[in-house]
Design a protein around this motif. Structure first.
Motif, PDB file in Angstrom:
ATOM      1  N   THR A  60       0.815  -1.288   0.071  1.00 48.97           N
ATOM      2  CA  THR A  60      -0.140  -0.039  -0.003  1.00 48.97           C
ATOM      3  C   THR A  60       0.881   1.117   0.037  1.00 48.97           C
ATOM      4  O   THR A  60       0.482   2.327  -0.693  1.00 48.97           O
ATOM      5  N   MET A  61       1.843   1.211   0.805  1.00 47.77           N
ATOM      6  CA  MET A  61       2.878   2.258   0.652  1.00 47.77           C
ATOM      7  C   MET A  61       3.337   2.808  -0.396  1.00 47.77           C
ATOM      8  O   MET A  61       3.800   3.661  -0.909  1.00 47.77           O
ATOM      9  N   PHE A  62       4.129   1.576  -1.202  1.00 43.47           N
ATOM     10  CA  PHE A  62       4.525   1.802  -2.409  1.00 43.47           C
ATOM     11  C   PHE A  62       3.663   2.708  -3.509  1.00 43.47           C
ATOM     12  O   PHE A  62       4.289   3.431  -4.360  1.00 43.47           O
ATOM     13  N   VAL A  63       2.138   2.165  -3.532  1.00 39.68           N
ATOM     14  CA  VAL A  63       1.491   2.733  -4.214  1.00 39.68           C
ATOM     15  C   VAL A  63       0.804   4.258  -3.853  1.00 39.68           C
ATOM     16  O   VAL A  63       0.813   5.192  -4.645  1.00 39.68           O
ATOM     17  N   LYS A  64       0.528   4.447  -2.546  1.00 39.05           N
ATOM     18  CA  LYS A  64       0.037   5.659  -1.904  1.00 39.05           C
ATOM     19  C   LYS A  64       0.897   6.868  -2.305  1.00 39.05           C
ATOM     20  O   LYS A  64       0.549   7.833  -2.492  1.00 39.05           O
ATOM     21  N   TYR A  65       2.361   6.480  -2.052  1.00 42.36           N
ATOM     22  CA  TYR A  65       3.220   7.736  -1.932  1.00 42.36           C
ATOM     23  C   TYR A  65       4.012   7.721  -3.109  1.00 42.36           C
ATOM     24  O   TYR A  65       5.059   8.468  -3.138  1.00 42.36           O
ATOM     25  N   ALA A  66       3.718   7.017  -4.284  1.00 44.53           N
ATOM     26  CA  ALA A  66       4.424   7.100  -5.506  1.00 44.53           C
ATOM     27  C   ALA A  66       3.577   7.801  -6.746  1.00 44.53           C
ATOM     28  O   ALA A  66       2.243   7.633  -6.741  1.00 44.53           O
ATOM     29  N   SER A  67       4.069   8.607  -7.537  1.00 42.84           N
ATOM     30  CA  SER A  67       3.400   9.025  -8.652  1.00 42.84           C
ATOM     31  C   SER A  67       3.828   8.403 -10.071  1.00 42.84           C
ATOM     32  O   SER A  67       3.675   8.902 -11.003  1.00 42.84           O
ATOM     33  N   GLY A  68       4.446   7.170  -9.720  1.00 41.85           N
ATOM     34  CA  GLY A  68       4.920   6.531 -10.846  1.00 41.85           C
ATOM     35  C   GLY A  68       5.793   5.583 -10.751  1.00 41.85           C
ATOM     36  O   GLY A  68       6.098   5.432  -9.459  1.00 41.85           O
ATOM     37  N   LEU A 107       4.795  -5.320  -9.991  1.00 38.02           N
ATOM     38  CA  LEU A 107       4.643  -4.878 -11.470  1.00 38.02           C
ATOM     39  C   LEU A 107       3.191  -4.970 -11.580  1.00 38.02           C
ATOM     40  O   LEU A 107       2.254  -4.025 -11.848  1.00 38.02           O
ATOM     41  N   PHE A 108       2.591  -6.270 -11.633  1.00 42.08           N
ATOM     42  CA  PHE A 108       1.099  -6.469 -11.804  1.00 42.08           C
ATOM     43  C   PHE A 108       0.263  -6.054 -10.896  1.00 42.08           C
ATOM     44  O   PHE A 108      -1.039  -5.785 -11.019  1.00 42.08           O
ATOM     45  N   GLU A 109       0.689  -5.830  -9.443  1.00 40.86           N
ATOM     46  CA  GLU A 109      -0.316  -5.024  -8.563  1.00 40.86           C
ATOM     47  C   GLU A 109      -0.568  -3.669  -9.152  1.00 40.86           C
ATOM     48  O   GLU A 109      -1.442  -3.239  -9.125  1.00 40.86           O
ATOM     49  N   ALA A 110       0.582  -2.998  -9.189  1.00 36.73           N
ATOM     50  CA  ALA A 110       0.622  -1.598 -10.177  1.00 36.73           C
ATOM     51  C   ALA A 110      -0.336  -1.569 -11.170  1.00 36.73           C
ATOM     52  O   ALA A 110      -1.126  -0.724 -11.238  1.00 36.73           O
ATOM     53  N   LEU A 111      -0.168  -2.538 -12.186  1.00 36.44           N
ATOM     54  CA  LEU A 111      -0.693  -2.356 -13.501  1.00 36.44           C
ATOM     55  C   LEU A 111      -2.352  -2.786 -13.141  1.00 36.44           C
ATOM     56  O   LEU A 111      -3.004  -2.177 -13.960  1.00 36.44           O
ATOM     57  N   THR A 112      -2.603  -3.643 -12.240  1.00 35.16           N
ATOM     58  CA  THR A 112      -4.120  -4.002 -11.982  1.00 35.16           C
ATOM     59  C   THR A 112      -4.880  -2.604 -11.568  1.00 35.16           C
ATOM     60  O   THR A 112      -5.921  -2.272 -11.481  1.00 35.16           O
ATOM     61  N   LEU A 113      -3.925  -1.959 -10.580  1.00 38.22           N
ATOM     62  CA  LEU A 113      -4.633  -0.823  -9.784  1.00 38.22           C
ATOM     63  C   LEU A 113      -4.748   0.077 -10.760  1.00 38.22           C
ATOM     64  O   LEU A 113      -5.996   1.041 -11.024  1.00 38.22           O
ATOM     65  N   VAL A 114      -3.894   0.401 -11.703  1.00 38.41           N
ATOM     66  CA  VAL A 114      -4.026   1.543 -12.721  1.00 38.41           C
ATOM     67  C   VAL A 114      -5.186   1.073 -13.887  1.00 38.41           C
ATOM     68  O   VAL A 114      -6.263   1.720 -14.145  1.00 38.41           O
ATOM     69  N   GLN A 115      -5.240  -0.382 -14.081  1.00 37.41           N
ATOM     70  CA  GLN A 115      -6.370  -0.795 -15.205  1.00 37.41           C
ATOM     71  C   GLN A 115      -7.735  -0.841 -14.616  1.00 37.41           C
ATOM     72  O   GLN A 115      -8.527  -0.393 -15.254  1.00 37.41           O
ATOM     73  N   THR A 116      -7.919  -0.922 -13.300  1.00 34.21           N
ATOM     74  CA  THR A 116      -9.204  -0.938 -12.574  1.00 34.21           C
ATOM     75  C   THR A 116      -9.522   0.686 -12.408  1.00 34.21           C
ATOM     76  O   THR A 116     -10.675   0.502 -11.398  1.00 34.21           O
ATOM     77  N   HIS A 117      -8.713   1.477 -12.563  1.00 33.98           N
ATOM     78  CA  HIS A 117      -9.010   2.830 -11.910  1.00 33.98           C
ATOM     79  C   HIS A 117      -9.151   2.956 -10.363  1.00 33.98           C
ATOM     80  O   HIS A 117      -9.592   3.932  -9.992  1.00 33.98           O
ATOM     81  N   LYS A 118      -8.377   1.993  -9.621  1.00 38.18           N
ATOM     82  CA  LYS A 118      -8.329   2.070  -8.191  1.00 38.18           C
ATOM     83  C   LYS A 118      -7.232   3.278  -7.831  1.00 38.18           C
ATOM     84  O   LYS A 118      -7.472   3.794  -6.696  1.00 38.18           O
ATOM     85  N   VAL A 119      -6.247   3.625  -8.850  1.00 39.09           N
ATOM     86  CA  VAL A 119      -5.207   4.414  -8.492  1.00 39.09           C
ATOM     87  C   VAL A 119      -5.557   5.422  -9.775  1.00 39.09           C
ATOM     88  O   VAL A 119      -6.062   4.999 -11.194  1.00 39.09           O
TER      89      VAL A 119
END
Length: 279
Positions: free
Chosen positions: A158-166, A180-192
């Motif tokens: 969660t910290m990797f995603v919450k505080y990163a802009s890329g 990688l796929f955690e970040a990709l899934t969150l972007v794909q599903t518009h969770k972030v």
């Protein structure tokens, strides 16, 4: 963060704020105990306390990183040796991100993580490490300026995603793929927000993308647009240009949207005032 199997004697085993070495190192991690199904009913009494511990990890992480400012997460293998091309490439990524005004977040371990932290620290920026409790000695690398140790993978991720802009992803194994796929899934599903995800090293990543464009896309498991969420480059300069450029676009769009909202609110308030005066 990434890969498993690294042992660095003397650095110690981190269990939350506690440092353990040698015979004190437990046989199970906190994650293993949390997910264990051993058949007894102890979990009825123990799990509520685990929830409190999990909550404390989020609180500690949020508190440590709340004032971090703009940052980028860099993922890659813990097995990469100093002096190799991938290691030096990660050093350059860390340095360039700091020069663009960003903190650098890694898993805090050796290999690619150490390299990115080194580049960031040597450039005078904020070098962040998000460590994890593992069943072997790994420890926080020496280039981490701000380190937070976690018991649970999900709190750390969660910290990797919450505080990163890329996200900049260099070659790695299972841990890197997971991130990688955690970040990709969150972007794909518009969770972030649709941050950039950049893979560095076309020789390493192209076969995976060909598999995605081939059987995965052919069976309808993803759409063609999903593959476009990932960019592949070969230089640190290209990677940093993409993630920074996208972040600046998003920030500009956010400022514009806020300005439009304020203008609409002012206009609405003016109409209400006119109606009241007219009555």
């Amino acid at each position: 963060m990434s890969d498993e199997g690294i042992s660095q004697p003397g650095t110690g085993y981190r269990k939350g704020p506690v440092l353990l070495r040698r015979g004190q190192i437990p046989e199970q991690t906190t994650d293993q105990r949390l997910l264990s199904k051993d058949g007894d009913a102890d979990w009825v009494h123990g799990d509520p306390w685990r929830v409190m511990r999990i909550q404390s990890e989020f609180v500690e992480g949020f508190g440590a990183l709340a004032e971090l400012g703009p940052a980028m997460s860099v993922f890659g293998s813990a097995r990469t040796k100093p002096g190799t091309p991938d290691y030096e490439l990660a050093v350059e990524v860390g340095r360039l991100l700091v020069e663009k005004g960003y903190a650098v977040i890694t898993g805090g371990g050796p290999g690619i993580m150490e390299a990115a932290n080194k580049g960031a620290s040597e450039a005078g920026g904020v070098s962040v490490g998000l460590g994890i409790e593992l069943p072997f000695e790994q420890g926080m690398n020496q280039w981490v300026d701000l380190g937070v140790n976690f018991r649970y993978f999900f709190a750390r991720k969660t910290m990797f995603v919450k505080y990163a802009s890329g996200f900049v992803v260099l070659p790695g194994g299972f841990g890197t793929f997971d991130e990688l796929f955690e970040a990709l899934t969150l972007v794909q599903t518009h969770k972030v927000t649709e941050f950039s995800i950049v893979l560095v090293g076309s020789d390493y990543w192209t076969p995976m993308l060909e598999w995605l464009r081939g059987p995965v896309l052919a069976r309808g498991m993803i759409s063609a647009a999903d593959i476009d969420l990932v960019k592949v480059v070969d230089t640190a300069e290209e990677a940093v240009e993409i993630v920074v450029g996208r972040d600046r676009e998003l920030r500009a769009a956010q400022v514009e949207a806020l300005a439009e909202l304020e203008a609409a609110q002012d206009a609405a308030a003016g109409r209400v005032s006119d109606e009241r005066n007219a009555s």
